[in-house]
Structure formats: structure tokens, C-alpha cells
Design an enzyme around this catalytic site. Structure first.
Site, PDB file in Angstrom:
ATOM      1  N   ASN A 192      -7.712  -2.857  14.128  1.00  0.00           N
ATOM      2  CA  ASN A 192      -9.083  -3.212  13.738  1.00  0.00           C
ATOM      3  C   ASN A 192      -9.122  -4.380  12.753  1.00  0.00           C
ATOM      4  OD1 ASN A 192      -8.107  -2.079  11.417  1.00  0.00           O
ATOM      5  ND2 ASN A 192      -9.568  -0.381  11.316  1.00  0.00           N
TER       6      ASN A 192
ATOM      7  N   HIS B 152      -7.241  -4.692  10.016  1.00  0.00           N
ATOM      8  CA  HIS B 152      -6.964  -4.394   8.601  1.00  0.00           C
ATOM      9  C   HIS B 152      -5.661  -5.040   8.144  1.00  0.00           C
ATOM     10  CE1 HIS B 152      -4.921  -0.390   9.833  1.00  0.00           C
ATOM     11  NE2 HIS B 152      -3.974  -1.038   9.181  1.00  0.00           N
TER      12      HIS B 152
ATOM     13  N   ASP C  85       0.808  -1.222   0.000  1.00  0.00           N
ATOM     14  CA  ASP C  85       0.000   0.000   0.000  1.00  0.00           C
ATOM     15  C   ASP C  85       0.840   1.270   0.000  1.00  0.00           C
ATOM     16  OD1 ASP C  85       0.956  -0.355   2.572  1.00  0.00           O
ATOM     17  OD2 ASP C  85      -0.977  -0.864   3.422  1.00  0.00           O
TER      18      ASP C  85
ATOM     19  N   GLU D 196      -9.640  -1.791   5.129  1.00  0.00           N
ATOM     20  CA  GLU D 196     -10.327  -1.508   6.378  1.00  0.00           C
ATOM     21  C   GLU D 196     -11.568  -2.393   6.533  1.00  0.00           C
ATOM     22  OE1 GLU D 196      -8.891   0.201   8.496  1.00  0.00           O
ATOM     23  OE2 GLU D 196      -8.205   2.184   7.819  1.00  0.00           O
TER      24      GLU D 196
END
Ligand code: GLP
Length: 241
Positions: A136, A138, A67, A143
């Protein structure tokens, strides 16, 4: 998912380093998927040491990063391209043209996503994908709520992710709101996946990953359906299991 428990961060990094070196040494033209964040830094340092002290060569290695922040160019110290150059690429004998990171400052971001995905496909996908995990769940910057079938795309970062990553920036306002990430579908096509998890602050994340359901609300949960995933986690990360 095969879980390897290590005493601490150093041992996690060393074990990961052995596995990556083995891939490099046994595949003729290895394609590696790389991650950023604090977690893989020790692995990258260990690979640099292996290159310098044990002649581990990256001449035939190609890398694809997961990313990149939208809006940060390669000269920006907070861009993932800058991170990868400084933490790994400039210290080893990899050919710079064989290191791919999505271009977050591309004029046409949609086009950048399509061509990045295409490039990965042309190379036959990852032999080994290294992953970290966000609090979380990811992976990359996928996400919660991202479809499991997703390909390289632009995401709006969760507020919690921006806050977690704000430590690298001067202020929260400077953390980009968007990023380009390879998709969950892209990641799942990797032949092998190596997920690194360290620290007590990830203990709830690991527990949810191992004991929770497979759900798009927790992106990493899909890894349970991949045939070849190794998690290397330190005792602190595994402390609530
Ligand atoms: C970022 C990256 C992820 C990484 C995550 C965890 O959001 N895009 O690829 O896994 O952070 O980072 P850290 O290893 O610093 O906890």
C-alpha cells in the site's frame, strides 16, 4: 528518483550491497538507516559476505532501524531486533551498542518515540537510508494517511499490512496491531535514500509510485521530492511500468 533495473532479486541485492559498502568505505562514521522485511535480506547476506571475504568493516558504523512491533521484545523471533541480530549484526564486526532499533516493549512508548527521534537527531541523521515498500506504499510502518511531516510515532497497522506480514507469524491473530516507526519527516531528512523493490506482487505498487501523484494516501510518493533517491528494482517489480 533514479531507477536502476536489475534482472532479478540477486542482482538487486548485489547492486544495493555495492552502494552500501561504498558509503561505509567513504564516510568516516557512517550512519545507516536499516529496514526489515524479506526485501533487504539478500543485501544483508551480501554485506556479511563482504565482511568475511573482503574485510568490509562495520567498526565505525552506527545503524538505526526504521521500526519495531509494539509488544515484541528482543527475544521474540518476530521482533525486528531479533531479525536484525540474526540476519546481520551478529555476523559482522559492528558494535552492538551502535545498533539502534526502537524498543517495542518499552513501558512508556510515547517516551520511547521521543528519545529515538532525539537519538537520530544527535547523530546528525542518516547518511544512507535503506527502504523497502509495503504493497500500500508504506515506508517503515508509515501507513497511508500519515502526515509527511511525521516524526517517530506509534501507528496502528493497516489490516492489509498485518495480512501481508502474517506469513512470518503462526497466525494472523499473533501479528501485533501497533508498531513504532520513524516518521516520514525523519526519513526525508536522510542524505541519501536507497529503495529496494522486488517481485511481481509489487508491480502495481511501483507503477503507482512512479506514475501517481504525491499524496499522503501513498506514503512513498513523497520520495519524489527528495533530492537523492535511488530505486533498485528487479524486472518483475518493473513489469507493469
Ligand atoms: C514491513 C516493514 C517495512 C517493509 C515492508 C515490506 O511492513 N515495516 O519496512 O518495507 O514490510 O516488506 P517486504 O520486504 O517483506 O515486502
Amino acid at each position: 528518483m533514479n531507477i536502476i533495473s536489475t534482472k532479478d532479486y540477486q542482482e538487486m541485492s548485489r547492486k544495493a550491497c555495492e552502494l552500501v559498502a561504498e558509503t561505509i568505505n567513504t564516510i568516516e562514521k557512517p550512519i545507516l538507516g536499516l529496514a526489515t522485511g524479506s526485501t533487504p535480506e539478500g543485501l544483508y547476506q551480501c554485506l556479511i559476505n563482504k565482511h568475511k571475504e573482503e574485510q568490509l568493516s562495520f567498526r565505525h558504523v552506527t545503524t538505526f532501524n526504521l521500526d519495531e512491533y509494539v509488544g515484541l521484545g528482543s527475544e521474540n523471533p518476530n521482533s525486528y531486533r531479533y531479525f536484525m541480530n540474526g540476519k546481520l549484526f551478529q555476523h559482522i564486526d559492528i558494535r552492538k551498542e551502535n545498533t539502534y532499533v526502537p524498543n517495542g516493549s518499552a513501558e512508556n512508548l510515547e517516551e520511547e518515540c521521543v528519545s529515538y527521534e532525539e537519538l537520530i537527531r544527535e547523530h546528525g541523521g542518516m547518511d544512507l537510508q535503506i527502504l523497502g515498500i509495503g504493497l500500500n506504499g508504506h515506508i517503515g510502518f508509515n501507513e497511508p494517511g500519515t502526515p509527511f511531516t511525521s516524526r517517530t510515532h506509534i501507528v496502528e497497522l493497516d489490516e492489509s499490512t498485518r495480512q501481508a506480514n502474517a506469513r512470518f507469524f503462526d497466525s494472523l491473530e499473533e501479528v501485533p496491531t501497533h508498531a513504532i516507526t520513524t516518521g516520514i519527516g525523519t526519513i526525508m531528512e536522510s542524505k541519501k535514500i536507497l529503495l529496494l523493490i522486488s517481485g511481481e506482487n509489487k508491480a502495481d505498487t511501483v507503477t503507482r509510485l512512479v506514475n501517481g501523484d504525491i499524496s499522503e494516501d501513498f506514503p512513498a510518493s513523497i520520495l519524489k521530492e527528495h533530492p537523492n533517491v535511488t530505486i533498485i528494482a528487479d524486472e518483475a517489480a518493473l513489469s507493469k511500468l
